[in-house]
Design an enzyme around this catalytic site. Structure first.
Site, PDB file in Angstrom:
ATOM      1  N   HIS A 305       0.853  -1.184   0.000  1.00 21.70           N
ATOM      2  CA  HIS A 305       0.000   0.000   0.000  1.00 21.70           C
ATOM      3  C   HIS A 305       0.889   1.233   0.000  1.00 21.70           C
ATOM      4  O   HIS A 305       1.696   1.417   0.915  1.00 21.70           O
ATOM      5  CB  HIS A 305      -0.890  -0.021   1.251  1.00 21.70           C
ATOM      6  CG  HIS A 305      -2.042   0.915   1.211  1.00 21.70           C
ATOM      7  ND1 HIS A 305      -1.909   2.285   1.275  1.00 21.70           N
ATOM      8  CD2 HIS A 305      -3.372   0.673   1.117  1.00 21.70           C
ATOM      9  CE1 HIS A 305      -3.109   2.838   1.226  1.00 21.70           C
ATOM     10  NE2 HIS A 305      -4.018   1.886   1.138  1.00 21.70           N
ATOM     11  N   HIS A 348      -2.265   2.285  11.608  1.00 20.21           N
ATOM     12  CA  HIS A 348      -1.215   3.299  11.602  1.00 20.21           C
ATOM     13  C   HIS A 348      -1.156   4.040  12.926  1.00 20.21           C
ATOM     14  O   HIS A 348      -2.172   4.272  13.570  1.00 20.21           O
ATOM     15  CB  HIS A 348      -1.556   4.305  10.469  1.00 20.21           C
ATOM     16  CG  HIS A 348      -0.484   5.267  10.140  1.00 20.21           C
ATOM     17  ND1 HIS A 348       0.856   4.982  10.196  1.00 20.21           N
ATOM     18  CD2 HIS A 348      -0.558   6.552   9.726  1.00 20.21           C
ATOM     19  CE1 HIS A 348       1.554   6.031   9.823  1.00 20.21           C
ATOM     20  NE2 HIS A 348       0.720   7.016   9.541  1.00 20.21           N
ATOM     21  N   GLU A 354      -3.890  14.026  11.873  1.00 21.21           N
ATOM     22  CA  GLU A 354      -4.691  13.780  10.673  1.00 21.21           C
ATOM     23  C   GLU A 354      -6.133  14.208  10.924  1.00 21.21           C
ATOM     24  O   GLU A 354      -6.848  13.593  11.726  1.00 21.21           O
ATOM     25  CB  GLU A 354      -4.652  12.304  10.282  1.00 21.21           C
ATOM     26  CG  GLU A 354      -3.263  11.775   9.992  1.00 21.21           C
ATOM     27  CD  GLU A 354      -3.270  10.300   9.627  1.00 21.21           C
ATOM     28  OE1 GLU A 354      -4.370   9.758   9.351  1.00 21.21           O
ATOM     29  OE2 GLU A 354      -2.192   9.687   9.609  1.00 21.21           O
ATOM     30  N   TYR A 363     -16.339   6.972   2.462  1.00 16.18           N
ATOM     31  CA  TYR A 363     -14.914   6.663   2.551  1.00 16.18           C
ATOM     32  C   TYR A 363     -14.745   5.171   2.799  1.00 16.18           C
ATOM     33  O   TYR A 363     -15.382   4.599   3.699  1.00 16.18           O
ATOM     34  CB  TYR A 363     -14.270   7.480   3.674  1.00 16.18           C
ATOM     35  CG  TYR A 363     -12.789   7.265   3.811  1.00 16.18           C
ATOM     36  CD1 TYR A 363     -11.937   7.445   2.721  1.00 16.18           C
ATOM     37  CD2 TYR A 363     -12.235   6.862   5.017  1.00 16.18           C
ATOM     38  CE1 TYR A 363     -10.573   7.247   2.842  1.00 16.18           C
ATOM     39  CE2 TYR A 363     -10.875   6.666   5.151  1.00 16.18           C
ATOM     40  CZ  TYR A 363     -10.045   6.854   4.053  1.00 16.18           C
ATOM     41  OH  TYR A 363      -8.697   6.657   4.168  1.00 16.18           O
ATOM     42  N   HIS A 378      -7.460  12.303  14.115  1.00 13.09           N
ATOM     43  CA  HIS A 378      -6.554  11.310  14.676  1.00 13.09           C
ATOM     44  C   HIS A 378      -5.316  12.063  15.147  1.00 13.09           C
ATOM     45  O   HIS A 378      -4.538  12.570  14.336  1.00 13.09           O
ATOM     46  CB  HIS A 378      -6.175  10.262  13.622  1.00 13.09           C
ATOM     47  CG  HIS A 378      -7.361   9.605  12.988  1.00 13.09           C
ATOM     48  ND1 HIS A 378      -7.411   9.258  11.664  1.00 13.09           N
ATOM     49  CD2 HIS A 378      -8.563   9.246  13.518  1.00 13.09           C
ATOM     50  CE1 HIS A 378      -8.572   8.705  11.383  1.00 13.09           C
ATOM     51  NE2 HIS A 378      -9.290   8.689  12.493  1.00 13.09           N
ATOM     52  N   HIS A 384      -5.028   4.249  14.573  1.00 19.53           N
ATOM     53  CA  HIS A 384      -6.252   4.338  13.774  1.00 19.53           C
ATOM     54  C   HIS A 384      -6.115   3.432  12.557  1.00 19.53           C
ATOM     55  O   HIS A 384      -5.020   2.989  12.210  1.00 19.53           O
ATOM     56  CB  HIS A 384      -6.545   5.788  13.345  1.00 19.53           C
ATOM     57  CG  HIS A 384      -5.436   6.448  12.597  1.00 19.53           C
ATOM     58  ND1 HIS A 384      -4.346   7.008  13.222  1.00 19.53           N
ATOM     59  CD2 HIS A 384      -5.237   6.638  11.265  1.00 19.53           C
ATOM     60  CE1 HIS A 384      -3.526   7.531  12.320  1.00 19.53           C
ATOM     61  NE2 HIS A 384      -4.043   7.308  11.125  1.00 19.53           N
TER      62      HIS A 384
END
Length: 438
Positions: A305, A348, A354, A363, A378, A384
């Protein structure tokens, strides 16, 4: 019927507005009603054409290196200095006080922010500004604020001016007709615009309107460096549009109000003429807009990713190389083709803050509870990632090429600052939550 008429009117207005293209270009423009209004060969002639006043707007220190120097010369019917003294006015829910609420490292989510009904009270863009979170200090010119705007009425005989920093405006519901000293821009959902420090502007709306606003102190937005990507990709410079000169020669005997955001407070002054009286201008310091549909997406075509930095539209750099005061990142429609890979965003913990918003759609990492017009935060190093349904669905899915985020546009304001939530926003949040719950 009324909705169709409004739609037709907006289309007509949008088609009449002209732009020049290119990010950070040296541009010049004069209103065609006054040919020859732009002085030739110099900035500040003894007598300007048509008896205009020459006025420079500086967006950087005079002695900045040439590539970083930002300024424009405006040729106006009356100079900006012709106004009565500024006096302080109430700020409402606009604030730079980061100590009202005790720190909370939990994930925070907000439902769509409520738009006031016209039948209840008329609220324009400035009155509808509410600060959600932020950090730093406008006095020291280092920091950011994140706001939401919810309004239902146009600004009438008043304009806004931010002496503290740049505004990046992200409309989520309703169109914005933004009049600036440089000309007019129509900004619709799925577009953004930037009004840079010191530029006066007024906002017309056409019904109940909502959006997000990122304010940056002490730096201007720029295109991110592309590195190994090469010369092309992401947000291309040619797709950024700035307005053309379109002046108002209008006296306002009852008084025109200029609202100035200065050191985190609001001040107002009165004058008897429209501030949008610029007949011609030239320079590289302008407002501008960008359509997010033009973003050229880079994505992984093998495995694993790629980091969300590949979706950066604009960045406001800090003095530390590679570390931003703020990045504006989007998650646009794209193809997912990675093999042997959990394709949604990975779990993460981040040294950056964020803040996420949703313009439209769903989303992919958190389809439930995260709605258009809402938001999430976040905080620094808070875990998260996708919710449990998303995890289970995507660990068992057949991996084949698929369209991701079709009909969706989510975005993120990412910052190296550890942000504090305001009292107003904390009362509205849906509480701390954890994504992954069995």
């Amino acid at each position: 019927m009324i909705k169709n008429l409004c739609s037709d009117l907006l289309t007509d207005i949008a088609e009449l507005i002209l732009y020049m293209s290119g990010f950070g270009n040296e541009c010049s423009s004069e209103d065609p009603r006054c040919p020859g209004s732009l002085p030739e060969g110099q900035n500040n002639p003894q007598v300007c054409p048509y008896g205009l006043y020459a006025e420079q707007l500086s967006g950087s220190a005079f002695t900045c290196p040439r590539p970083a120097n930002k300024r424009s010369w405006l040729y106006r019917i009356l100079p900006s200095v012709k106004h009565k003294p500024f006096t302080q006015i109430p700020c409402g829910d606009l604030t730079e006080n980061w100590d009202d609420v005790e720190p909370d490292p939990n994930q925070i989510r907000w439902l769509p922010f409520t738009i006031p009904k016209t039948t209840d009270t008329k609220v324009d863009f400035v009155a509808g500004l509410h600060t959600i979170c932020g950090a730093g200090d406008s006095k020291s010119r280092n920091g950011i604020s994140i706001h939401v705007f919810t309004c239902n009425s146009s600004m009438v005989d008043r304009c806004f001016n931010n002496s503290d920093g740049d505004f990046l405006i992200v409309p989520q519901q309703g169109e914005l007709l933004i009049t600036t000293e440089f000309g007019k821009m129509m900004v619709e959902p799925n577009e953004i615009c930037v009004i840079q420090q010191g530029m006066r502007f007024s906002v017309d709306v056409f019904g109940e309107t909502r959006g997000y606003l990122l304010e940056v102190y002490g730096a201007h937005f720029e295109l991110p460096d592309l590195g190994p990507i090469g010369a092309n990709g992401l947000a291309n410079p040619r797709d950024f549009l700035c307005p053309v000169a379109c002046y108002e020669e209008r006296t306002v005997p009852t008084g025109y109000t200029v609202i100035n955001k200065y050191q985190g407070k609001l001040f107002s002054c009165r004058q008897d003429f429209s501030p949008f009286n610029v007949v011609a201008w030239h320079g590289n310091y302008t407002p501008y807009k960008y359509n997010l549909k033009n973003f050229m997406v880079i994505n992984c075509v093998a495995f694993d990713h790629a980091d969300p930095s590949i979706f950066t539209v604009l960045t406001a750099k800090s003095t530390r190389p590679g570390v931003a005061i703020a990045d504006f990142v989007i998650f646009p429609p794209r193809w997912g083709v990675a093999d042997h890979t959990f394709r949604p965003p990975y779990y993460h913990r981040n040294c950056m803050s964020e803040f996420m918003g949703l313009i439209k759609g769903h989303y992919e990492a958190k389809e439930e509870g995260f709605q258009p017009g809402g938001a999430s935060l976040h905080s620094v190093m808070t875990p998260h990632g996708p919710d449990v349904d998303c995890f289970e669905k995507n660990t068992s899915a057949e991996l084949k090429p698929e369209r991701v985020a079709e009909g969706t546009m989510a975005f993120m304001f990412e910052s190296s600052f550890s942000m504090a939530v305001t009292k107003w926003a904390y009362k509205l949040c849906t509480g701390a939550y954890c994504y992954f719950v069995h």
